[in-house]
Design an enzyme around this catalytic site. Structure first.
Site, PDB file in Angstrom:
ATOM      1  N   ASP A 162       0.818  -1.211   0.000  1.00 43.58           N
ATOM      2  CA  ASP A 162       0.000   0.000   0.000  1.00 43.58           C
ATOM      3  C   ASP A 162       0.854   1.265   0.000  1.00 43.58           C
ATOM      4  OD1 ASP A 162       0.974  -0.284   2.607  1.00 43.58           O
ATOM      5  OD2 ASP A 162      -0.965  -0.771   3.472  1.00 43.58           O
TER       6      ASP A 162
ATOM      7  N   ASN B 180      -7.145  -2.157  14.429  1.00 41.35           N
ATOM      8  CA  ASN B 180      -8.555  -2.385  14.101  1.00 41.35           C
ATOM      9  C   ASN B 180      -8.743  -3.620  13.219  1.00 41.35           C
ATOM     10  OD1 ASN B 180      -7.545  -1.565  11.670  1.00 41.35           O
ATOM     11  ND2 ASN B 180      -8.934   0.164  11.375  1.00 41.35           N
TER      12      ASN B 180
ATOM     13  N   HIS C 183      -7.042  -4.250  10.387  1.00 47.58           N
ATOM     14  CA  HIS C 183      -6.799  -4.078   8.946  1.00 47.58           C
ATOM     15  C   HIS C 183      -5.555  -4.840   8.499  1.00 47.58           C
ATOM     16  CE1 HIS C 183      -4.396  -0.013   9.473  1.00 47.58           C
ATOM     17  NE2 HIS C 183      -3.544  -1.000   9.322  1.00 47.58           N
TER      18      HIS C 183
ATOM     19  N   GLU D 259      -9.493  -1.617   5.552  1.00 51.84           N
ATOM     20  CA  GLU D 259     -10.084  -1.286   6.844  1.00 51.84           C
ATOM     21  C   GLU D 259     -11.314  -2.158   7.103  1.00 51.84           C
ATOM     22  OE1 GLU D 259      -8.290   0.474   8.659  1.00 51.84           O
ATOM     23  OE2 GLU D 259      -7.872   2.489   7.940  1.00 51.84           O
TER      24      GLU D 259
HETATM   25  C1  GLP Z   1      -0.045   0.374   8.463  1.00 54.24           C
HETATM   26  C2  GLP Z   1      -0.008  -0.405   7.138  1.00 54.24           C
HETATM   27  C3  GLP Z   1      -0.180  -1.858   7.397  1.00 54.24           C
HETATM   28  C4  GLP Z   1       0.545  -2.197   8.668  1.00 54.24           C
HETATM   29  C5  GLP Z   1      -0.207  -1.642   9.839  1.00 54.24           C
HETATM   30  C6  GLP Z   1       0.476  -1.803  11.182  1.00 54.24           C
HETATM   31  O1  GLP Z   1      -0.648   1.559   8.350  1.00 54.24           O
HETATM   32  N1  GLP Z   1      -0.924   0.020   6.141  1.00 54.24           N
HETATM   33  O2  GLP Z   1       0.289  -2.586   6.274  1.00 54.24           O
HETATM   34  O3  GLP Z   1       0.607  -3.580   8.820  1.00 54.24           O
HETATM   35  O4  GLP Z   1      -0.611  -0.317   9.565  1.00 54.24           O
HETATM   36  O5  GLP Z   1       1.550  -0.941  11.309  1.00 54.24           O
HETATM   37  P1  GLP Z   1       2.576  -0.990  12.535  1.00 54.24           P
HETATM   38  O6  GLP Z   1       3.481  -2.143  12.276  1.00 54.24           O
HETATM   39  O7  GLP Z   1       3.287   0.326  12.482  1.00 54.24           O
HETATM   40  O8  GLP Z   1       1.766  -1.161  13.761  1.00 54.24           O
END
Ligand code: GLP
Length: 258
Positions: A72, A141, A143, A148
């Site tokens: 993403d 959440n 995702h 989402e």
């Molecule tokens: C991000 C990404 C996800 C990621 C998640 C957790 O925004 N879009 O691909 O897995 O949120 O991120 P973190 O590892 O910083 O908790």
């Protein structure tokens, strides 16, 4: 819809989770070439990428035959911006390994036509032969990528709106909350489920509810990560904090203390 039980491995700390995930990926990379990887960003991935860079420097792995597709990117954030996922990937992995730059793909959040960019991204994944191993983090959440809650399991790469909780969680890279993008481009749930193998890493207590919902809750779009139970080859590596809300814990755990 057949449901599968993911392999869940619980380790003592976030560092141990990164170490274990790095071991799995290094073993994977040593046996397969060429290889198409799906890559994630986020704080969870940072210590893992540091280990992969160290393994590359030690001559254990090469990315010469690797094609990568990131999950993403924010819409409207330039690749050069410090908060972009492009920048994150350069800083934490791509600049430090021998991957061919043109083979490291990240959705272009600055595309004039994001729908066309999304369609082209899907085509590029298909043209590479599909993703062999996809790394995933998980949002608090539930995702995956930026899918989402509410995301359709048939969704493909597309433009999405970010939940307010996600914008708050990701605000660290931006000067203030108002600067955090409201839109992103992400692989869809169906795109993710087409990867041949999936490795999800979750660390920290803020992920505990999402991990429990993904592994033990109802399968449905309220928790996009629950879709992973429709895939036969999913490995989940968690630290004890992220595993703390699993009802079947500690029976499920294969504890490897750091
Ligand atoms: C991000 C990404 C996800 C990621 C998640 C957790 O925004 N879009 O691909 O897995 O949120 O991120 P973190 O590892 O910083 O908790």
């Amino acid at each position: 819809m057949k449901e599968y039980t993911p392999s869940v491995e619980i380790v003592g700390s976030a560092a141990a989770a990164a170490e274990r995930a790095a071991e799995r990926i290094i073993a994977w990379m040593s046996n397969r070439s060429p290889l198409t990887l799906g890559l994630a960003t986020g704080a969870t991935m940072t210590p893992l990428y540091a280990r992969l860079v160290a393994a590359h420097r030690a001559g254990l792995i090469s990315f010469r035959e690797v094609t990568s597709f990131n999950l993403d990117e924010y819409v409207g954030v330039a690749a050069g911006s410090p908060a972009s996922f492009h920048r994150y990937m350069q800083d934490h992995l791509l600049e430090h390994v021998d991957i061919e730059a043109a083979r490291a793909r990240i959705p272009n959040g600055m595309a004039d036509d994001v729908a066309a960019e999304a369609a082209s991204y899907e085509e590029q994944i298909a043209a590479s032969g599909g993703i062999d191993l996809l790394l995933l983090g998980i949002g608090a959440n539930g995702h995956i990528g930026f899918n989402e809650p509410g995301s359709n399991f048939a969704s493909r790469t597309r433009e999405v709106s970010l939940d307010e909780t996600t914008r708050i969680a990701n605000a660290g890279g931006f000067s203030d909350l108002a600067s955090v993008p409201r839109r992103a481009i992400t692989m869809g749930v169906a795109t993710i489920l087409e990867a041949r193998h999936i490795l999800l890493i979750a660390t920290g207590s803020e992920k505990a509810a999402a991990v429990a919902a993904a592994i033990e809750g109802p399968i449905g779009s309220a928790c996009p990560a629950s879709a992973l139970r429709l895939h036969r080859n999913v490995e989940i590596i968690c630290d004890e904090q992220a595993a703390a809300a699993l009802a079947t814990w500690p029976q499920k755990k294969d504890r490897r203390r750091a």
